[in-house]
Motif scaffolding. Sequence first.
Motif, short mmCIF file in Angstrom:
data_model
loop_
_atom_site.label_atom_id
_atom_site.label_comp_id
_atom_site.label_asym_id
_atom_site.label_seq_id
_atom_site.Cartn_x
_atom_site.Cartn_y
_atom_site.Cartn_z
N GLN A 93 -22.07 -4.41 -50.31
CA GLN A 93 -20.72 -3.87 -50.23
C GLN A 93 -20.78 -2.35 -50.28
OE1 GLN A 93 -18.93 -5.74 -53.66
NE2 GLN A 93 -19.49 -4.04 -55.01
N ALA A 94 -19.71 -1.73 -49.80
CA ALA A 94 -19.65 -0.27 -49.77
C ALA A 94 -18.28 0.20 -50.22
CB ALA A 94 -19.95 0.25 -48.36
N ASP A 95 -18.27 1.30 -50.94
CA ASP A 95 -17.02 1.94 -51.33
C ASP A 95 -16.57 2.80 -50.16
OD1 ASP A 95 -15.01 3.58 -52.33
OD2 ASP A 95 -15.95 3.86 -54.28
N VAL A 96 -15.54 2.35 -49.46
CA VAL A 96 -15.09 3.04 -48.24
C VAL A 96 -13.83 3.86 -48.48
CG1 VAL A 96 -16.18 1.38 -46.68
CG2 VAL A 96 -13.84 0.96 -47.48
N SER A 97 -13.57 4.20 -49.74
CA SER A 97 -12.37 4.96 -50.07
C SER A 97 -12.31 6.29 -49.32
CB SER A 97 -12.29 5.21 -51.58
OG SER A 97 -12.35 4.00 -52.31
N GLU A 98 -13.44 7.02 -49.36
CA GLU A 98 -13.46 8.35 -48.73
C GLU A 98 -13.36 8.27 -47.22
OE1 GLU A 98 -13.22 10.83 -50.64
OE2 GLU A 98 -13.63 9.76 -52.52
N ILE A 99 -14.12 7.35 -46.63
CA ILE A 99 -14.12 7.29 -45.16
C ILE A 99 -12.82 6.69 -44.64
CG2 ILE A 99 -15.12 4.99 -44.65
CD1 ILE A 99 -17.14 6.74 -42.86
N GLU A 100 -12.15 5.86 -45.44
CA GLU A 100 -10.84 5.35 -45.04
C GLU A 100 -9.82 6.48 -45.01
OE1 GLU A 100 -7.67 2.75 -44.02
OE2 GLU A 100 -9.85 2.75 -43.72
N LEU A 124 -19.85 1.60 -35.71
CA LEU A 124 -20.76 1.77 -34.57
C LEU A 124 -21.66 2.98 -34.80
CD1 LEU A 124 -18.40 1.04 -31.54
CD2 LEU A 124 -20.58 -0.11 -31.99
N LYS A 125 -21.07 4.09 -35.21
CA LYS A 125 -21.83 5.31 -35.43
C LYS A 125 -22.77 5.17 -36.63
CE LYS A 125 -22.69 9.48 -34.02
NZ LYS A 125 -23.30 9.70 -32.70
N VAL A 126 -22.29 4.54 -37.68
CA VAL A 126 -23.12 4.33 -38.87
C VAL A 126 -24.30 3.42 -38.54
CG1 VAL A 126 -23.17 3.31 -41.17
CG2 VAL A 126 -21.24 4.73 -40.48
N ASP A 286 -20.49 8.25 -48.39
CA ASP A 286 -20.54 9.71 -48.33
C ASP A 286 -20.56 10.13 -46.87
OD1 ASP A 286 -20.88 12.40 -48.61
OD2 ASP A 286 -22.65 12.30 -49.89
N PRO A 287 -19.40 10.21 -46.22
CA PRO A 287 -19.33 10.52 -44.79
C PRO A 287 -20.05 11.81 -44.40
CG PRO A 287 -17.19 9.84 -45.62
CD PRO A 287 -18.07 10.02 -46.81
N PHE A 288 -20.22 12.72 -45.35
CA PHE A 288 -20.90 13.98 -45.06
C PHE A 288 -22.34 13.73 -44.59
CE2 PHE A 288 -23.24 17.88 -46.34
CZ PHE A 288 -22.51 18.82 -45.63
N LEU A 289 -22.97 12.64 -45.11
CA LEU A 289 -24.34 12.33 -44.73
C LEU A 289 -24.47 11.97 -43.26
CD1 LEU A 289 -25.48 10.18 -47.80
CD2 LEU A 289 -26.10 12.56 -47.29
N LEU A 290 -23.38 11.43 -42.69
CA LEU A 290 -23.43 11.01 -41.30
C LEU A 290 -23.69 12.18 -40.37
CD1 LEU A 290 -23.22 8.46 -39.61
CD2 LEU A 290 -20.75 8.81 -39.42
N GLY A 291 -23.29 13.38 -40.80
CA GLY A 291 -23.56 14.57 -40.00
C GLY A 291 -25.04 14.88 -39.91
N PHE A 292 -25.80 14.44 -40.90
CA PHE A 292 -27.24 14.68 -40.89
C PHE A 292 -28.00 13.51 -40.24
CE2 PHE A 292 -25.72 17.23 -44.49
CZ PHE A 292 -26.36 18.44 -44.25
N GLU A 293 -27.53 12.29 -40.47
CA GLU A 293 -28.26 11.11 -40.02
C GLU A 293 -27.78 10.59 -38.67
OE1 GLU A 293 -30.81 10.03 -41.60
OE2 GLU A 293 -30.61 10.82 -43.62
N GLY A 294 -26.51 10.81 -38.34
CA GLY A 294 -25.93 10.19 -37.16
C GLY A 294 -26.30 10.86 -35.85
#
Length: 294
Positions: A93-100, A124-126, A286-294
């Motif tokens: 499971q994931a806490d999607v509060s921030e990305i929502e 899709l991006k994740v 932590d959506p900020f990480l997607l900028g580094f990994e995505g």
Amino acid sequence: MKVEARELGVDLLQVAGSGPAYRISESDVRRYAEGGAPAAPAGVPVTVPAPTLPDFSKFGPTRREAMSGVRRATVRSMAQAWSTIPMVTHFDQADVSEIEALRKRYGPRAEKKGGKLTMTAILLKVAAAALKAFPKFNASIDTSTNEVVFKDYIHIAVAVDTSTGLLVPVIRDVDKKGVIALAVELGEIAAKARDRKLTPEEMQGASFTISNLGGIGGSGFTPIVNWPEVAIMGVSRSEMRPVWNAEKGTFEPRLIMPFSLTYDHRLIDGADAARFCRFVAEMLEDPFLLGFEG
């Protein structure tokens, strides 16, 4: 092809399809009518014939309804996958509060482009970032040569619920597209699926699949891997739950999304699946990480 099958006296339910998603071609029908072995993709095992059904009319009234072409294709592909792949499902499971919150904030931008910024578009991006980090999940097994085929592309299929059954169109080069662009493309191809306007090419070439049932409900499920892929992600409905904040010493309401990963245990071990799911969860939390990994 239906006219051809009737003329030749062929029962299509007895013919193995050699096309995409095991769809039956005219050559498959002719081969069967001529007494040849039913065509099947390389490496597909011969399945045990289904036992004869009892006479249900002895117990009460019954009625019969012919399967649609989509349902027949689903029967063949699911039976083949189930008999070929030793599957295991990992739940997380994931806490999607921030990305929502970000999804709602940037939703109007997607709407201006003609799309809808859904959680599936974000997933899709994740997932593309996870497939880059864990290339084993973006592979296939070649049992004829005992080799693993690693793909240098990331094409992700998305299961779409339609009035005639489940269709799985493919979004290509997901890793090379932004979330809003993916949202627009996803909306367009999902609409084509529901209108039965998908071409065979638009349902081919996937290396991973996402099935999101969150819009319907449920707390978890075990999706079946689409051969020759080796993994599929299942997403269920997010719900608000009390989560303990150790720093503040209080419970806080957080939006939690349950998801699962079914994988081919011949190639992927349990620890691999757990790490893959933790990676996905961290990207969502932590959506900020997607900028580094995505």
